[in-house]
Design an enzyme around this catalytic site. Structure first.
Site, PDB file in Angstrom:
ATOM      1  N   SER A 668       0.996  -1.240   0.116  1.00  0.00           N
ATOM      2  CA  SER A 668       0.175  -0.056  -0.034  1.00  0.00           C
ATOM      3  C   SER A 668       0.764   1.337  -0.063  1.00  0.00           C
ATOM      4  O   SER A 668       1.610   1.278  -1.148  1.00  0.00           O
ATOM      5  CB  SER A 668      -0.874   0.033   1.133  1.00  0.00           C
ATOM      6  OG  SER A 668      -2.089   0.753   1.175  1.00  0.00           O
ATOM      7  N   ASP A 741      -9.100  -4.663  -5.769  1.00  0.00           N
ATOM      8  CA  ASP A 741      -8.682  -3.812  -4.777  1.00  0.00           C
ATOM      9  C   ASP A 741      -9.704  -2.912  -4.231  1.00  0.00           C
ATOM     10  O   ASP A 741     -10.535  -2.285  -4.932  1.00  0.00           O
ATOM     11  CB  ASP A 741      -7.606  -2.929  -5.074  1.00  0.00           C
ATOM     12  CG  ASP A 741      -6.832  -2.274  -3.959  1.00  0.00           C
ATOM     13  OD1 ASP A 741      -7.286  -1.746  -2.886  1.00  0.00           O
ATOM     14  OD2 ASP A 741      -5.657  -2.175  -3.861  1.00  0.00           O
ATOM     15  N   HIS A 775      -7.669  -5.499  -1.368  1.00  0.00           N
ATOM     16  CA  HIS A 775      -6.563  -4.782  -0.843  1.00  0.00           C
ATOM     17  C   HIS A 775      -5.497  -5.760   0.032  1.00  0.00           C
ATOM     18  O   HIS A 775      -4.270  -5.659  -0.372  1.00  0.00           O
ATOM     19  CB  HIS A 775      -6.618  -3.451  -0.067  1.00  0.00           C
ATOM     20  CG  HIS A 775      -5.359  -2.368   0.215  1.00  0.00           C
ATOM     21  ND1 HIS A 775      -4.901  -1.893  -1.072  1.00  0.00           N
ATOM     22  CD2 HIS A 775      -4.997  -1.966   1.133  1.00  0.00           C
ATOM     23  CE1 HIS A 775      -3.976  -1.225  -0.644  1.00  0.00           C
ATOM     24  NE2 HIS A 775      -3.973  -1.276   0.700  1.00  0.00           N
TER      25      HIS A 775
END
Length: 811
Positions: A668, A741, A775
């Site tokens: 991330s 995601d 994610h």
């Protein structure tokens, strides 16, 4: 010479399989795969009376088949249309349950049918039974387990689209359940032919919004949202008797007053938005009787599409309505004094209001808060604690209030909430007879019990203490001792003499024990084994070092089991990090030794690479500091580079890491960091960037800790975007991204466009898309694929001591 320049030629020396990406999922290296296939350590839930631990067997990683079931993405949610609950990736499923008597250790296994998957276990206020919802083939049902091990179904057709679909009544005799409305019929069919264009329009009205995923897209999505998310509240007695409460609707939240007479609900209304998730939709907050008769509408607010992009921006009017925990039926809410704009120059930004049943008298102002209201911890008429926080300065205020005498509010403390060393802990909250959280008072009622992490440079040592109501220093009753990290779970008597703790050390797996505060040993309650003994001999130590500008930094250094520096020499090393923003350099430089923590990787953890011969510097501090009102991100690249240089220097000087075989990675915002470091430094041979964002023009109304818009800080957005400098990235970089995601700002297009930019500029890059993954990757197959890809990438480009030259390949 850049470390990565001579490695470009390595691409020519890879196998045909690397040049033509493999099809099918890879199995992780054997040592990693065996850990992934081991059932995870159970979770626990302590009953309100502290007599029983519910031991909850957690399901292992789901299969990609489970993750690939049909889902709908509506209003920021992902749901399973078959069960009318949240999608697989949003739920931690459990598959086994037992009850353990805290005092005697006796265990009773609950006889769940084979294959049962359940979630959201919740004790009744009296601690007699546990409720949870179960996933069945065609929907969600509500079950109740007794402490004698018997279990039964009491309701079917629960609606779990907004989350946990039930709450207990305070008398423990029934549950309020959000159910699918009777006679709902078939889901709206998708139109086969468009009836017209999709039109959105704004006429000179400022309505900035950050980027969001899974939004409504057209009129059909709106119909689906109404169909799946609409629910009917029902009171379900323990014998299964059900009575509807009020009218059906889009009920996002509901709670019962402590006296059991009233129901507080939040409902969404039209018009919806195609740019914002459901939390911004028009909302009605109202009180009814427990039978559903309307009593009071607290607020009926419009679509919240005009908020500033600042983190502390909020809606106008009443919000965050709850019940006061220690009163029969008193409604409590916050209201902005600044119109919802935190940049307004005011001494107080929020006020907290109270109104007692029957809600016909004027509301009473409990207190005004200097920053945005966060929470209230309730005690009694004479003492409660109100907390507010300001993001921009990282400031927290705590005020003592007397609900019966609001004019006597007083400030208890003002602190930087990132300050680990100065954290005074939090009041101990335990459920009262109504199942509501309240603070624990000392027997003399002159103080409250508190607990905290007890962070010091030498490690974190949790504590139990008392805070005097009149103000002054805390008294420590007990503090964990090395080599343990031992946190307080609950007090087992009114004096704080016996406590239940969760104890671990670097070598001892976390388990629950009962201890006497003043001397005496610890009595084990659970005996969970080490879930990954292959990591038992891993070498772990906290290292400290200094940034070029004098800021002290630290990280946790891990070395493979059996490593000997003299025998094995410097190792290929991975730095895995995640930057953090601070407003105070002294706080940014705080170090807390992690040597008393039990570390066992799960899922896609980079720590699995310890089994493959790599050293890992985990979470090396990457502070981005903006002091004196300065914007931290205006010097992001410079500070990030200095952070990384200091970390590499530190592990190289220890002699355990080979400076010429360093890799950097992150997930991330850590992936964003990775690409930036490859673009702006010569420190690393290769990088691993998972689920990142690389082009900040695609997040123009703010990202991470950045509150300014692209148009307010264009140079900063440009300089911080590694996409801008894709032509400078010469070191091999592995991009991995979940194909579905669900994180705000990290749309898969970020990696797709970054790959195109790198490829177009001649970089050595591989781009792996994990189908149906959010994610954080969940499926076993995706997890093993991720760890195989990471291992393979580092084995090719970092582990070899002598890089293969282009000339050697051509010759």
């Amino acid at each position: 010479m850049r470390v990565g320049v001579c490695l470009v030629a390595l691409l020519l020396a890879t196998t045909a399989a690397a040049q033509t990406p493999d099809t099918g999922y890879h199995r992780a290296p054997d040592a990693i795969a065996k850990v992934l296939e081991t059932p995870p350590t159970p979770g626990v839930a302590l009953s309100p009376d502290h007599r029983t631990l519910a031991v909850l067997d957690r399901e292992n990683l789901p299969t990609i088949a489970n993750l690939s079931k049909s889902i709908l993405r509506l209003g920021g949610y992902r749901i399973d249309p078959v069960t009318n609950g949240q999608a697989e990736v949003r739920v931690q499923w459990l598959n086994g349950l037992s009850f353990k008597d805290v005092g005697t250790g006796r265990t009773i296994r609950v006889a769940l049918p084979a294959g049962t998957r359940f979630a959201s276990p919740d004790w009744s206020p009296d601690g007699a039974r546990l409720a949870f919802y179960v996933q069945e083939a065609d929907g969600l049902s509500l079950w109740v387990a007794e402490r004698d091990g018997t279990v039964r179904t009491i309701a079917k057709g629960a609606n779990g689209t907004f989350g946990t679909p039930f709450v207990w009544t305070p008398d423990s005799k029934a549950l309020i359940v959000n159910t699918i409305p009777a006679g709902r019929g078939a889901a709206p069919a998708a139109p086969t032919t468009p009836t017209g264009p999709i039109v959105q329009e704004s006429v000179g009205r400022t309505s900035a919004a950050r980027t969001y995923e899974d939004l409504l897209g057209d009129a059909h999505d709106e119909k689906l949202f109404d169909y799946y998310f609409s629910g009917q509240l029902v009171r379900v007695d323990l014998d299964g008797t059900a009575r509807p409460i009020g009218a059906p609707g889009l009920i996002t939240d509901f709670s019962v007053s402590p006296d059991g007479r009233y129901l507080l609900t939040e409902r969404l209304k039209r018009p919806y938005s195609y740019l914002l998730p459901a939390g911004f939709f028009p909302t009605e907050i109202a009180v009814s009787t427990i039978d559903g008769w309307p009593v009071k509408t607290l607020v009926d607010r419009p679509l919240a599409d005009d908020l500033p992009v600042d983190f502390d921006a909020t809606v106008k009017g009443p919000r965050e309505a709850t019940w006061r925990s220690d009163a029969p039926a008193t409604l409590v809410w916050a209201e902005a004094l600044d119109g919802g704009n935190p940049r307004a120059k005011l001494a107080f930004h929020d006020k907290v209001m109270m109104q007692a049943a029957p809600f016909d008298a004027a509301p009473v102002e409990l207190v005004q808060t200097p920053a945005r209201y966060a929470t209230t911890m309730w005690g009694d008429d004479g003492f409660a604690m109100v907390v507010d926080r300001e993001w921009r300065t990282r400031t927290e205020h705590r005020q003592a209030v007397a609900p019966s005498r609001p004019e006597q509010a007083r400030m208890l403390l003002t602190r930087n909430y990132q300050d680990q060393y100065g954290d005074p802990g939090r009041p101990i909250l335990e459920e009262n007879a109504a199942g509501k959280p309240v603070m624990r008072f000392t027997p003399a009622h002159d103080g409250i019990f508190v607990t905290g992490e007890g962070a010091t440079k030498g490690g974190a040592f949790p504590f139990l203490g008392t805070m005097p109501l009149a103000g002054g220093e805390q008294t420590r009753l007990w503090t964990a001792k090395a080599p343990y990290f031992e946190s307080v779970v609950a007090m087992l008597d009114d004096m704080g003499k016996r406590i239940l703790t969760r104890r671990e050390s670097a070598k001892v797996a976390p388990n629950y024990v009962i201890r006497t505060v003043k001397g005496g040993g610890a009595k084990p309650v659970t005996a969970f084994p080490d879930p990954a003994p292959v990591f038992a001999e891993i070498i772990q130590r906290t290292i400290t070092y200094t940034r070029a500008d004098g800021v002290p930094l630290s990280g946790t250094l891990y070395l493979p089991a059996g490593y000997d520096a003299k025998r094995d020499g410097p190792l290929p090393t991975l730095l895995w990090a995640y930057p953090a923003e601070y407003t105070d350099a002294k706080i940014a430089g705080q170090t807390v030794d992690q040597g008393n923590r039990f570390v066992r990787p799960r899922g896609i953890s980079h720590l699995f690479l310890l089994t493959q011969g790599y050293a890992i510097l985990d979470n090396p501090a990457m502070p981005i500091i903006g002091e004196g009102g300065a914007e931290a991100n205006d010097t992001y690249v410079k500070q990030l580079r200095e952070d990384a240089e200091a970390a590499v220097d530190a592990v190289a000087k220890l002699g355990v890491s080979d400076r010429m075989r360093m890799a950097v990675g992150g997930h991330s915002y850590g992936a964003f960091m990775t690409a930036n470091l490859l673009a702006h430094t010569n420190l690393f041979r290769a990088g691993i960037a998972r689920s990142g964002a690389y082009n900040r023009t695609l997040t123009p109304f703010g990202f991470q800790a950045e509150q300014r818009t692209y148009w307010q800080a264009t140079p900063t957005y440009t300089e911080m975007s590694p996409f801008t400098y894709a032509d400078r990235i010469k070191e091999p970089i592995l991009l991995i991204h979940g194909g579905a995601d669900d994180n705000s700002g990290t749309f898969p297009i970020q990696s797709e466009r970054m790959y195109a930019a790198l490829k177009g500029n001649g970089a050595t890059v591989r781009y792996v898309v994990l189908p149906n993954e959010p994610h954080g990757y969940r499926a076993l197959e995706s997890t093993e694929e991720t760890l195989w890809q990471m291992t393979d990438w580092l084995d090719r480009y970092v582990k070899p001591k002598t890089p293969v030259s282009k000339q050697a390949v051509e010759g």
